[in-house]
Design an enzyme around this catalytic site. Structure first.
Site, PDB file in Angstrom:
ATOM      1  N   LYS A 206       0.932  -1.077   0.049  1.00 48.34           N
ATOM      2  CA  LYS A 206       0.037  -0.006   0.223  1.00 48.34           C
ATOM      3  C   LYS A 206       0.567   1.293   0.067  1.00 48.34           C
ATOM      4  O   LYS A 206       0.532   2.146  -0.930  1.00 48.34           O
ATOM      5  CB  LYS A 206      -1.124  -0.066   1.456  1.00 48.34           C
ATOM      6  N   GLU A 212      10.547  -4.368   4.546  1.00 50.96           N
ATOM      7  CA  GLU A 212      10.483  -5.865   3.981  1.00 50.96           C
ATOM      8  C   GLU A 212      10.424  -5.967   2.630  1.00 50.96           C
ATOM      9  O   GLU A 212      11.213  -6.728   1.803  1.00 50.96           O
ATOM     10  CB  GLU A 212       9.805  -6.719   4.938  1.00 50.96           C
ATOM     11  N   GLY A 267      -4.864  -2.115   5.101  1.00 53.01           N
ATOM     12  CA  GLY A 267      -4.023  -3.049   4.647  1.00 53.01           C
ATOM     13  C   GLY A 267      -4.624  -4.403   4.848  1.00 53.01           C
ATOM     14  O   GLY A 267      -4.786  -5.288   4.271  1.00 53.01           O
ATOM     15  N   ARG A 268      -5.229  -4.601   6.277  1.00 53.35           N
ATOM     16  CA  ARG A 268      -5.423  -5.937   6.689  1.00 53.35           C
ATOM     17  C   ARG A 268      -6.974  -6.138   6.003  1.00 53.35           C
ATOM     18  O   ARG A 268      -7.420  -7.308   6.193  1.00 53.35           O
ATOM     19  CB  ARG A 268      -5.492  -6.283   8.085  1.00 53.35           C
ATOM     20  N   GLU A 353      -4.243  -6.839  14.844  1.00 56.66           N
ATOM     21  CA  GLU A 353      -3.815  -5.592  14.618  1.00 56.66           C
ATOM     22  C   GLU A 353      -5.277  -4.607  14.561  1.00 56.66           C
ATOM     23  O   GLU A 353      -4.862  -3.385  14.783  1.00 56.66           O
ATOM     24  CB  GLU A 353      -3.362  -5.782  13.057  1.00 56.66           C
ATOM     25  N   HIS A 384      -3.527 -33.337  18.374  1.00 53.96           N
ATOM     26  CA  HIS A 384      -2.445 -34.319  18.750  1.00 53.96           C
ATOM     27  C   HIS A 384      -1.243 -33.284  19.251  1.00 53.96           C
ATOM     28  O   HIS A 384      -0.212 -33.593  19.537  1.00 53.96           O
ATOM     29  CB  HIS A 384      -1.912 -35.107  17.655  1.00 53.96           C
ATOM     30  N   LYS A 512       9.345  -0.294  14.140  1.00 56.96           N
ATOM     31  CA  LYS A 512       9.984  -0.083  12.764  1.00 56.96           C
ATOM     32  C   LYS A 512      11.040   0.964  12.882  1.00 56.96           C
ATOM     33  O   LYS A 512      11.970   0.980  12.388  1.00 56.96           O
ATOM     34  CB  LYS A 512       8.873   0.213  12.054  1.00 56.96           C
TER      35      LYS A 512
END
Ligand code: F6P
Length: 547
Positions: A206, A212, A267-268, A353, A384, A512
């Protein structure tokens, strides 16, 4: 708005909890033969059974009253109509506009946003058709066989989760890869598996500034150029999804190959926008539009159904019940469907978030619990691993079990075994097994009285552990769209109830900023202001040996 804890319904729920919380779900079912039917709802191909919850009509009534008192209906209407409800960033919140049909109008700052949405969808359709048909050729004249999405957070988790969930709808000759981590091993292993002549990179960000993503994008471009190609070949192998046209063209991507979206898409919440391009490239644009249509069906339900019948509201308020009244700070998401194995990761970002915060509208700090720790993985694997704690541990862990009636492919008895396990777990969590029944079962199996005395306490199950069961008729683009939108709206309703802004994410900023400061210190040595612990770790890393 006043604080949650001052709400009349909140106080009433507190006293209801004191009266009610000792009641066992076994007794609730025994007292109410219609409970399973009344506490279930169906919307198209999605069915929700919420009867295995520690609540009755009175409690549910109070929870819906709380939702009303907290203004859920007006907040919902404000969001859907484009009001700037993201008040810390001054933005509208309109992921729902991304799935609105063309004849609907939604205005932001006086302009209808829906035509722009469909313009981008149409461009995505043209591009995906050209790529999937083999018409789009790489710089050496070969068609594209591998799409690599480079993004992180919302520019990664949604597209990856949906692409993998709908793998049965993809063409096997078009492979999709996802790179997110700044750990070079992520991009490295992907580049090792593809050919620069037949690879297309979708740089999804965005902001187009995320460390990253930009580091991975530059590494991919260097790798591409090192294969003998020139900068003028980049536009055939790199496209972008972003709101930052200037940075995209600075990277060397042709603005014609940039697919835009808008500041009012968080964004999410962005997989419905051009951020969903890898999904469209994988399953085709018809499938992508079906995904949007499924979400739209849930939006319409959310917008119009009374709170008492409103699936996202029901899930949200049950969550509030456990988090704020029964001290259950986590929520498990347990898909009994291997195709949905990324869903818990996706919902972690969507929920944590959004609602992992305490600042209220006036800036004061909430004195009540807010968003849960969301976690989980597919069944039966979890059985398990950590289900022991769900059944007998000291924490109350409300869980959503998600099952699919008709799998894309059947392998012998696998699917019935899978579903039997899913139903068995929710029943065991709810019913438990009391000491008398446990002792009788042990006696039947030949245990002596000494063993009974030692082991009944270990082998009994208290039960009364809550779960919802969401059942999809089949895992299709449409049903998946509905499922995701169900959770989006659930998260929204909870955020409104808690009085927080679900659409900012200031909590990720400090880390950040510090990473930006520490990065050069790994070469130059720790700055004077660095705290002693971090400074010592920087020195240790610089020595490149532990001894
Ligand atoms: O780190 C938080 C975050 O801003 C998320 O909200 C977002 O989904 C992600 O980073 C990626 O951001 P972008 O799409 O701008 O690269």
């Amino acid at each position: 708005m006043t604080s949650l804890t001052a709400a009349e319904a909140y106080r009433a729920l507190g006293s209801y909890r004191d009266r009610f919380s000792a009641r066992h779900m076994r007794d609730l079912f025994a007292a109410d033969p219609g409970r399973a039917r009344r506490y279930s709802a169906t919307l198209g191909p999605l069915h929700l059974d919420y009867s295995k919850n520690r609540i009755d009509d009175e409690g549910l009534g109070l929870l819906f009253g709380l939702a009303r008192e907290r203004g859920v209906e007006s907040a919902r209407d404000a969001m859907l109509s484009g009001e700037k409800i993201n008040f810390t960033e001054g933005r509208a919140v309109l992921h729902t506009a991304l799935r609105a049909p063309p004849d609907v109008s939604i205005h932001v700052d006086g302009a209808d946003v829906v035509p722009g949405v469909h313009e981008v969808l149409d461009r995505m359709a043209v591009f995906s058709e050209r790529l999937r048909s083999g018409e789009w050729l790489g710089a050496t004249g070969k068609p594209i066989s591998d799409v690599v999405n480079i993004g992180i957070g919302g520019s990664h988790l949604g597209p990856q989760m949906v692409t993998e969930a709908l793998a049965a709808f993809a063409r096997p000759e078009m492979r999709t890869h996802f790179v997110s981590n700044v750990d070079g091993a992520d991009i490295g292993s992907t580049l090792d598996a593809i050919d620069p002549e037949t690879a297309l990179f979708v740089v999804a960000s965005k902001s187009f500034t995320t460390q990253e993503t930009m580091t991975n994008a530059h590494t991919a471009r260097d790798w591409f150029l090192a294969s003998g190609r020139s900068l003028s070949d980049v536009p055939r192998h790199f496209v972008a999804v972003s709101t930052n046209a200037e940075a995209v063209s600075g990277f060397g991507i042709d603005p014609d190959n940039m697919f835009g979206f808008w500041s009012w898409v968080g964004g999410r919440y962005s997989l419905w926008s051009a951020i969903g391009l890898p999904i469209a490239l994988s399953i085709g644009m018809t499938g992508f539009r079906d995904l949007l249509a499924g979400a739209r069906a849930m939006d319409e339900h959310f917008a119009t159904a009374p709170l008492e019948e409103n699936l996202p509201v029901i899930l949200a308020m049950l969550g509030v019940w456990y988090i704020n009244f029964l001290d259950a700070p986590t929520h498990a998401v347990l898909p009994y469907c291997e195709y949905l194995d990324r869903l818990p990761d996706y919902l972690q970002q969507a929920d944590m978030e959004s609602n992992g915060k305490l600042a209220q509208a006036d800036g004061s700090t909430a004195r009540h619990a807010t968003g849960p720790v969301v976690w989980g993985s597919t069944g039966t694997n979890g059985q398990h691993a950590y289900f022991q704690l769900l059944h007998q541990g000291s924490h109350l862990v409300p869980a959503d079990f998600i099952a699919v009636v008709n799998p894309p492919r059947r392998y012998g008895s696998h699917h019935d075994l899978l579903l039997a396990n899913c139903l068995a777990q929710t029943e065991a969590l709810m019913l438990g097994r009391d000491p008398e029944t446990t002792a009788a079962a042990m006696r039947d199996a030949g245990a002596d009285e000494d063993s009974l005395a030692r082991l009944v306490g270990h082998r009994q199950f208290a039960g009364n552990r809550p779960s919802n069961t969401v059942v999809l008729e089949a895992l299709t683009p449409r049903s998946l769209g509905m499922l995701i939108a169900l959770y989006e709206h659930k998260i929204f309703v909870q955020g409104v109830t808690w009085g927080i802004n679900s659409f900012d994410q200031w909590g990720v900023e400090l880390g950040k900023q510090l990473a930006g400061e520490i990065y050069p210190e790994l070469t130059s040595g720790p700055g004077e202001q660095r705290n002693p612990s971090t400074a010592a770790l920087i020195e240790l890393i610089r020595k490149k040996t532990i001894e």
